[in-house]
Design an enzyme around this catalytic site. Structure first.
Site, PDB file in Angstrom:
ATOM      1  N   LYS A   1       0.848  -1.210   0.000  1.00 51.15           N
ATOM      2  CA  LYS A   1       0.000   0.000   0.000  1.00 51.15           C
ATOM      3  C   LYS A   1       0.879   1.253   0.000  1.00 51.15           C
ATOM      4  CE  LYS A   1      -3.559  -2.772   0.700  1.00 51.15           C
ATOM      5  NZ  LYS A   1      -4.699  -3.049  -0.150  1.00 51.15           N
TER       6      LYS A   1
HETATM    7  C1  LIG Z   1      -5.685  -4.010   0.750  1.00 56.80           C
HETATM    8  C2  LIG Z   1      -7.127  -3.694   0.792  1.00 56.80           C
HETATM    9  C3  LIG Z   1      -7.946  -4.105   1.855  1.00 56.80           C
HETATM   10  C4  LIG Z   1      -7.518  -5.078   2.918  1.00 56.80           C
HETATM   11  O1  LIG Z   1      -6.367  -4.767   3.601  1.00 56.80           O
HETATM   12  P1  LIG Z   1      -5.534  -5.938   4.348  1.00 56.80           P
HETATM   13  O2  LIG Z   1      -4.576  -5.186   5.189  1.00 56.80           O
HETATM   14  O3  LIG Z   1      -4.890  -6.753   3.283  1.00 56.80           O
HETATM   15  O4  LIG Z   1      -6.503  -6.726   5.149  1.00 56.80           O
HETATM   16  C5  LIG Z   1      -9.263  -3.682   1.879  1.00 56.80           C
HETATM   17  N1  LIG Z   1      -9.764  -2.913   0.904  1.00 56.80           N
HETATM   18  C6  LIG Z   1      -9.019  -2.517  -0.154  1.00 56.80           C
HETATM   19  C7  LIG Z   1      -9.650  -1.660  -1.202  1.00 56.80           C
HETATM   20  C8  LIG Z   1      -7.684  -2.895  -0.251  1.00 56.80           C
HETATM   21  O5  LIG Z   1      -6.974  -2.526  -1.312  1.00 56.80           O
END
Ligand SMILES: *Cc1c(COP(=O)(O)O)cnc(C)c1O
Length: 372
Positions: free
Chosen positions: A193
Site C-alpha cells: 500500500k
Molecule cells: C488491501 C485492501 C484491503 C484489505 O487490507 P488488508 O490489510 O490486506 O486486510 C481492503 N480494501 C481494499 C480496497 C484494499 O486494497
C-alpha cells in the site's frame, strides 16, 4: 520473453529508510514491550493528526479495520444483524468480507466507468428500507465522490464509511484527507500500500468518540481492563514493531504521493495510443495518490502479452468482480455489466516512488508501440 523490471520494488522503497527502520527495530527490541504500547500510541496520534481526525486506532490489518468499524456500530445499536450495506462490486474482496464478517448483508453496485469509483446514482437506486450504510472505496488512490455520497447518506439516515486502504494522504478540494471524509474509515498498511508496513497492519480513523471506545475494546478481546471482558471481542492489535516502522514511513507519505502524481503525469503526457484509454485525472490533483495507474483496453490480454515482450510488467486489479467470486456465489446472477466490463479491460502499469527513469520511458514506448 525479455527480462522484466519489477512491477513494484518494495525492497528499494524500504531501503531508502534502512537506517531509521533499523533504529526503530532496535528501539522496540530493547524496550521489552511488543504489543500495544508507546509506539502504537505515538503512531495512532501521528496518524490521526495526518488525517485530521480525533481518533486513529491501530489494528492487525485493513480487513479487521473495516470489520471492527461495522462491529463497533453494531455495539452502538446503529447497525443490526442482516442490515444492508452498499459497496462497489469492483473492489478488493475485503470490502465485502468485512460486511459479511460483521453479520451484515453486502449490496453490490456498479462503478462509474470514468472514475472507477462507486457510482452515486447506482447507490441511490440500491437504497432499500433495510439499507443502513454505504462503504465508499477510494479505488486506486482516487477519492470517491464523497460530497454526493454524504448528501445521499444524510437524506436516508445512513452511515458513510470509507475503505481508504488505497488512498493514504489523498486530499479533497477543501483540504480534508481520506480518513476524515466519512463517519469512519478503514486503512490497510499491507506492504504494497502507499503507506506500507513490513508485515500486516491496519488502522481505522473516526471523529466519533463512542465508536472509538467500542473499537478499542473490540480489538483487544473486548476488554479495556486486563482480564475484564465487556464484549466478545477479537485479537486484532497493532504490534509495537510495525507501529515504530510505520512512524518512520509516515514521514515520507506526502513526498511519495507527489512522486506518484509526477509519474502519473508523465504517463498521461507520454502515452498516446487509440487502443488504450488512460485514467481520468480529477479536478483536484491532490485527491488522487495513484496507488495504481489503471488503463482500459478492449484487447487487454494482447496488451499484457505485448508489454511483457517489451520487458514491462503489469497487473490486473481486479480480474474477477466480487459478485463472480465463488465465495459470493449467492450474487452470481446479479446484473453488474459495468463492473464486469472493467474486470475484462483494466490493466495497471508499474508506478512507484524511485521507479527508474528508463523504466518509465520503456513503459511509455511499449504502450505506444501496441497494435491490435
Ligand atoms: C488491501 C485492501 C484491503 C484489505 O487490507 P488488508 O490489510 O490486506 O486486510 C481492503 N480494501 C481494499 C480496497 C484494499 O486494497
Amino acid at each position: 520473453m525479455s527480462d522484466m523490471f519489477p512491477f513494484l520494488d518494495l525492497a528499494g522503497i524500504n531501503r531508502r529508510d534502512e537506517a531509521a527502520l533499523t533504529e526503530a527495530f532496535q528501539r522496540v527490541l530493547r524496550s521489552g514491550w511488543y504489543v500495544l504500547g508507546t509506539e502504537v500510541a505515538a503512531f495512532e496520534a501521528e496518524y490521526a493528526a495526518a488525517c485530521g481526525v480525533a481518533h486513529a486506532i491501530g489494528v492487525g490489518n485493513g480487513l479487521d479495520a473495516l470489520t471492527l468499524i461495522l462491529r463497533g456500530y453494531r455495539q452502538l445499536g446503529r447497525l443490526a444483524e442482516g442490515d444492508e450495506v452498499i459497496l462497489p462490486d469492483n473492489s478488493f474482496v475485503a470490502t465485502a468480507l468485512a460486511v459479511s464478517e460483521a453479520g451484515l448483508t453486502p449490496v453490490l453496485v456498479e462503478p462509474a466507468l470514468d472514475t472507477f469509483n462507486i457510482d452515486p446514482a447506482a447507490v441511490e437506486a440500491a437504497i432499500s428500507p433495510r439499507t443502513r450504510a454505504i462503504i465508499a472505496v477510494h479505488l486506486y488512490g482516487r477519492l470517491a465522490d464523497m460530497q454526493r455520497l454524504r448528501a445521499l447518506a444524510d437524506q436516508h439516515g445512513l452511515l458513510l464509511i470509507e475503505d481508504a486502504a488505497q488512498a493514504h494522504g489523498a486530499v479533497d478540494a477543501r483540504g480534508h484527507a481520506a480518513g476524515a471524509l466519512g463517519d469512519a474509515a478503514g486503512f490497510s498498511f499491507f506492504p504494497v500500500k502507499n503507506l506500507g508496513a513490513l508485515g500486516d497492519a491496519g488502522a481505522l480513523t473516526t471523529n466519533d468518540d463512542a465508536l472509538a471506545e467500542q473499537v478499542r475494546k473490540l480489538r483487544n478481546y473486548g476488554s479495556s481492563r486486563k482480564y475484564v471482558h465487556e464484549l466478545q471481542g477479537i485479537n486484532s492489535r497493532l504490534d509495537e514493531l510495525q507501529a515504530a516502522l510505520l512512524r518512520v514511513k509516515l514521514a515520507r507519505l506526502a513526498d511519495d504521493a507527489q512522486a506518484r502524481r509526477d509519474l502519473a503525469a508523465r504517463y498521461l503526457a507520454g502515452i498516446d495510443n487509440q487502443h488504450l484509454q488512460l485514467p481520468q485525472v480529477p479536478h483536484v490533483s491532490e485527491s488522487h495518490v495513484w496507488h495504481q495507474f489503471v488503463m482500459r483496453c478492449e484487447a487487454r490480454e494482447a496488451l499484457q502479452t505485448h508489454l511483457e515482450r517489451h520487458g514491462v510488467p503489469s497487473l490486473i486489479h481486479y480480474p474477477i468482480p466480487i459478485h463472480r467470486q465463488a465465495a459470493y456465489a449467492e450474487f452470481a446472477d446479479r446484473h453488474l455489466p459495468l463492473s464486469q466490463r472493467l474486470a475484462g479491460e483494466v490493466l495497471s502499469l508499474p508506478l512507484y516512488p524511485g521507479m527508474a527513469n528508463e523504466w518509465v520511458e520503456q513503459t511509455i514506448e511499449a504502450c505506444n508501440a501496441f497494435r491490435v
